[in-house]
Design an enzyme around this catalytic site. Structure first.
Site, mmCIF file in Angstrom:
data_model
loop_
_atom_site.group_PDB
_atom_site.id
_atom_site.type_symbol
_atom_site.label_atom_id
_atom_site.label_comp_id
_atom_site.label_asym_id
_atom_site.label_seq_id
_atom_site.Cartn_x
_atom_site.Cartn_y
_atom_site.Cartn_z
ATOM 1 N N LYS A 114 -32.663 -33.385 100.790
ATOM 2 C CA LYS A 114 -31.763 -32.591 99.948
ATOM 3 C C LYS A 114 -30.704 -33.506 99.366
ATOM 4 O O LYS A 114 -30.410 -34.562 99.952
ATOM 5 C CB LYS A 114 -31.075 -31.508 100.791
ATOM 6 C CG LYS A 114 -30.548 -30.350 99.984
ATOM 7 C CD LYS A 114 -31.635 -29.361 99.668
ATOM 8 C CE LYS A 114 -31.153 -28.212 98.820
ATOM 9 N NZ LYS A 114 -32.209 -27.184 98.714
ATOM 10 N N ASP A 154 -31.649 -27.042 92.362
ATOM 11 C CA ASP A 154 -31.114 -26.102 93.353
ATOM 12 C C ASP A 154 -29.906 -25.427 92.687
ATOM 13 O O ASP A 154 -29.828 -25.410 91.447
ATOM 14 C CB ASP A 154 -30.733 -26.861 94.644
ATOM 15 C CG ASP A 154 -30.419 -25.922 95.802
ATOM 16 O OD1 ASP A 154 -31.355 -25.323 96.350
ATOM 17 O OD2 ASP A 154 -29.240 -25.768 96.164
HETATM 18 P P1 NAD Z 1 -28.430 -20.651 90.836
HETATM 19 O O1 NAD Z 1 -27.300 -21.582 90.649
HETATM 20 O O2 NAD Z 1 -29.446 -20.498 89.745
HETATM 21 O O3 NAD Z 1 -27.877 -19.172 91.175
HETATM 22 C C1 NAD Z 1 -26.959 -18.913 92.180
HETATM 23 C C2 NAD Z 1 -26.424 -17.497 91.991
HETATM 24 O O4 NAD Z 1 -25.578 -17.167 93.089
HETATM 25 C C3 NAD Z 1 -25.573 -17.322 90.727
HETATM 26 O O5 NAD Z 1 -25.797 -16.016 90.219
HETATM 27 C C4 NAD Z 1 -24.140 -17.448 91.260
HETATM 28 O O6 NAD Z 1 -23.184 -16.774 90.446
HETATM 29 C C5 NAD Z 1 -24.303 -16.760 92.603
HETATM 30 N N1 NAD Z 1 -23.298 -17.135 93.596
HETATM 31 C C6 NAD Z 1 -22.829 -18.361 93.922
HETATM 32 N N2 NAD Z 1 -21.903 -18.258 94.886
HETATM 33 C C7 NAD Z 1 -21.819 -16.934 95.193
HETATM 34 C C8 NAD Z 1 -21.060 -16.165 96.098
HETATM 35 N N3 NAD Z 1 -20.159 -16.754 96.892
HETATM 36 N N4 NAD Z 1 -21.267 -14.828 96.152
HETATM 37 C C9 NAD Z 1 -22.152 -14.234 95.347
HETATM 38 N N5 NAD Z 1 -22.899 -14.890 94.453
HETATM 39 C C10 NAD Z 1 -22.721 -16.218 94.382
HETATM 40 O O7 NAD Z 1 -29.130 -21.085 92.206
HETATM 41 P P2 NAD Z 1 -30.599 -20.729 92.708
HETATM 42 O O8 NAD Z 1 -31.489 -21.872 92.379
HETATM 43 O O9 NAD Z 1 -30.956 -19.339 92.286
HETATM 44 O O10 NAD Z 1 -30.378 -20.818 94.279
HETATM 45 C C11 NAD Z 1 -29.912 -19.701 95.040
HETATM 46 C C12 NAD Z 1 -30.249 -19.927 96.501
HETATM 47 O O11 NAD Z 1 -31.670 -20.058 96.654
HETATM 48 C C13 NAD Z 1 -29.671 -21.202 97.120
HETATM 49 O O12 NAD Z 1 -29.373 -20.968 98.476
HETATM 50 C C14 NAD Z 1 -30.816 -22.199 97.026
HETATM 51 O O13 NAD Z 1 -30.717 -23.246 97.972
HETATM 52 C C15 NAD Z 1 -31.974 -21.274 97.311
HETATM 53 N N6 NAD Z 1 -33.271 -21.774 96.839
HETATM 54 C C16 NAD Z 1 -33.481 -22.046 95.523
HETATM 55 C C17 NAD Z 1 -34.727 -22.477 95.113
HETATM 56 C C18 NAD Z 1 -35.046 -22.724 93.663
HETATM 57 O O14 NAD Z 1 -36.217 -22.940 93.353
HETATM 58 N N7 NAD Z 1 -34.096 -22.663 92.758
HETATM 59 C C19 NAD Z 1 -35.753 -22.666 96.051
HETATM 60 C C20 NAD Z 1 -35.511 -22.358 97.386
HETATM 61 C C21 NAD Z 1 -34.265 -21.910 97.755
#
Ligand code: NAD
Length: 430
Positions: A114, A154
C-alpha cells in the site's frame, strides 16, 4: 524478563491494532502456527519519502509519502495509493497487511502492499497533483515495478494518477511499462470493468450472503424487497449503490464526507450519480432530506455498505446499527470490538478482504491482459470476476461452518491457511 524488541513503529494507528487483534483471534480460533502469525504482524519493507512540490503560486510545499510492502511471499506486492489528510506509516502498513490477506484469500499470485501521501487532494490544482504524483513515483521507484510491486488507485486517486505514475516510471526506464500500475485508463492498457469492479464485487457477495442465509435456514431475504444504505459515495460506494438499485433493492440513503441524503421511498441512484458528477458533493441534492453520516448508520435497513474510510463503526455507535447484512466496501470500517458485538446480535458481516476484493481481482486481470497484450471484453471480465468472488465466498463460508465463527474470522483463517503453506514451503531466508 522478556523484552519486546519492536519499537512500536508500525502499530500506532487503531487500524493496525485492529488488524493484529483480528489476526490473533483468527489464529486462536484455528490453532495457527505462532511463528507464521509473528511474521505476519510486521511488514516486510517500508519507505518514507518527502515529496516537494512547487505550487501554482511559486511557493514550495513538502508532503509526506509512504510505500509499504507487507508480504511478497505469493508474488509482487499489490495495493493502492491513497491521498488523504489522515495517511500515516502505521495506517499504510495496516492497509498493506489487509492486501496480503485479500490476495491470499481470493487466490491471486500477489502479495500485499500500500502507499499514500498525507494531504487533502481537493486543495491542490491538477498541475500540482501531477507534479506531486510524478515526484512521489520517482522517490519510490526502487520499490515498484511489474515484477516487484504494482500500485493502483485508492481514496483520492484515480486512473489519471495511475497514468502519471506509469508515464514517470516509463520515462525512467526508457520504454513504456504499462504493467507498473493497474487501474489505468483503457487507452494506455487499462482493463474494461476495472473502475466498477470493487463496487460490483461488494454486491455479488451480498447476493451470496442472502443465498447462504437461506441455505442455513437463518433468514429468507429477497434483494428486490430489501432496503439499503451506503456510506461513502466515491469509486466504490457509488457503484455499489447503483448495482443494488439495478437489482431492485431500495437504496434509501447515501453519504459522502460532508453528510448524507435520505429518501424513504428510495433514491434514484443514477440521478444521484449525475448530481454528484456535476456538483462534486451530495449536498443540496433536491429529491431527499439531508442527514448526517451518524443518522445514516442508525437507519433501520436490511443492508449497510460502509464504503468510505476505516473505523466508522466503533463501540460508540455499534448499538445504533440496525442493518442485518453489512458488506464492507471500505477497508477496516468496523473495529474488532464492534464486529464481535454486531455478530453476537446476529448481523452478517461480509469482511473487507472478501467484499472489496473485486478491485484487486480485476487489477490482476489487467496485469495479466497487459503482459499478454490480449484484452478481454467487459462481459468476460465480469464473468471471471463473479467466478473468483463466488469461489472465495464459498471457501470462507465453509471455514465459517468448520470453525463455527463469523465470516470475518473465517476469511482471515482461509487466507492465512493458504499463505502459511507458501511461507513454510519457501522457508525462512537464510
Ligand atoms: P474515493 O475517494 O473514490 O471515495 C471515498 C468516498 O468516501 C467519498 O465519497 C468521500 O467523500 C467519502 N468519505 C471520505 N471520508 C469520509 C467520512 N469521514 N465520512 C463519510 N464519507 C467519507 O475512494 P474509494 O476508492 O471509493 O475508496 C473507498 C474505500 O474503499 C476505501 O476504504 C478504500 O481503501 C476501499 N477500497 C477501494 C478500492 C478501489 O478499487 N477503489 C478497492 C478496495 C477497497
Amino acid at each position: 524478563m522478556a523484552h519486546d524488541l519492536r519499537s512500536g513503529l508500525w502499530s500506532t494507528s487503531p487500524l493496525y491494532q485492529n488488524a493484529v487483534m483480528d489476526l490473533d483471534f483468527a489464529g486462536k480460533t484455528a490453532g495457527m502456527s505462532p511463528n507464521v502469525l509473528e511474521r505476519l504482524k510486521t511488514p516486510k519493507k517500508a519507505m518514507c519519502v518527502s515529496v516537494p512540490v512547487r505550487m501554482d503560486d511559486g511557493s514550495v510545499k513538502v508532503f509526506e509519502g509512504y510505500r509499504v510492502q507487507h508480504s511478497t511471499t505469493l508474488g509482487p506486492g499489490k495495493g493502492g495509493i491513497r491521498f488523504h489528510p489522515e495517511v500515516n506509516l502505521s495506517e499504510v502498513s495496516a492497509l498493506a497487511m489487509l492486501m496480503t490477506m485479500k490476495c491470499s484469500l481470493v487466490g491471486l499470485p500477489l502479495g500485499g502492499a500500500k502507499g499514500g501521501i498525507r494531504l487533502d487532494p481537493s486543495q491542490l490544482s491538477r498541475a500540482e497533483q501531477q507534479a506531486l504524483t510524478r515526484r512521489y513515483t520517482m522517490e519510490i521507484i526502487s520499490m515498484i515495478g511489474p515484477e516487484q510491486d504494482v500500485p493502483a488507485p485508492d481514496i483520492g486517486t484515480d486512473g489519471q494518477h495511475m497514468a502519471w505514475m506509469m508515464d514517470t516510471y516509463s520515462m525512467a526506464k526508457g520504454h513504456a511499462v504499462p504493467g507498473v500500475v493497474t487501474g489505468k485508463p483503457i487507452e494506455i492498457g487499462g482493463s474494461l470493468g476495472r473502475p466498477e469492479s470493487t463496487g460490483r464485487g461488494v454486491v455479488y457477495v451480498i447476493e451470496h450472503a442472502i443465498d447462504l442465509l437461506k441455505r442455513r435456514g437463518t433468514a429468507q431475504y429477497d434483494l428486490k424487497k430489501m432496503t439499503a444504505t451506503v456510506n461513502g459515495f466515491g469509486k466504490v460506494g457509488a457503484v455499489a449503490a447503483n448495482e443494488l438499485f439495478i437489482r431492485g433493492c431500495k437504496v434509501v440513503a447515501v453519504s459522502d464526507f460532508y453528510g448524507g441524503i435520505y429518501n424513504k421511498a428510495g433514491l434514484n441512484i443514477p440521478d444521484v450519480i449525475n448530481y454528484m458528477n456535476k456538483n462534486r458533493t451530495l449536498k443540496g441534492y433536491p429529491n431527499a432530506e439531508a442527514i448526517s453520516n451518524e443518522q445514516l448508520f442508525a437507519l433501520e435497513v436490511d443492508i449497510l455498505v460502509p464504503a468510505a474510510i476505516d473505523g466508522v463503526i466503533t463501540k460508540d455507535n455499534m448499538k445504533n446499527i440496525r442493518a442485518k447484512i453489512i458488506s464492507e466496501g471500505a477497508n477496516g470500517p468496523i473495529t474488532s470490538e464492534a464486529q464481535h458485538y454486531l455478530e453476537s446480535q446476529g448481523v452478517t458481516i461480509i469482511p473487507d478482504i472478501l467484499a472489496n476484493a473485486g478491485g484487486v481481482i480485476v487489477s490482476y486481470f489487467e496485469w495479466v491482459q497487459g503482459l499478454q497484450q490480449f484484452f478481454w471484453s467487459e462481459k468476460e471480465v465480469n464473468e471471471k470476476l463473479a467466478e473468483v468472488m463466488a469461489r472465495a465466498f464459498n471457501r470462507t463460508a465453509e471455514t465459517s461452518d468448520r470453525y463455527k465463527c463469523g465470516m470475518k474470522t473465517a476469511a482471515l483463517i482461509t487466507s492465512v491457511e493458504r499463505l502459511s503453506q507458501a511461507m513454510l514451503l519457501r522457508g525462512l531466508f537464510p
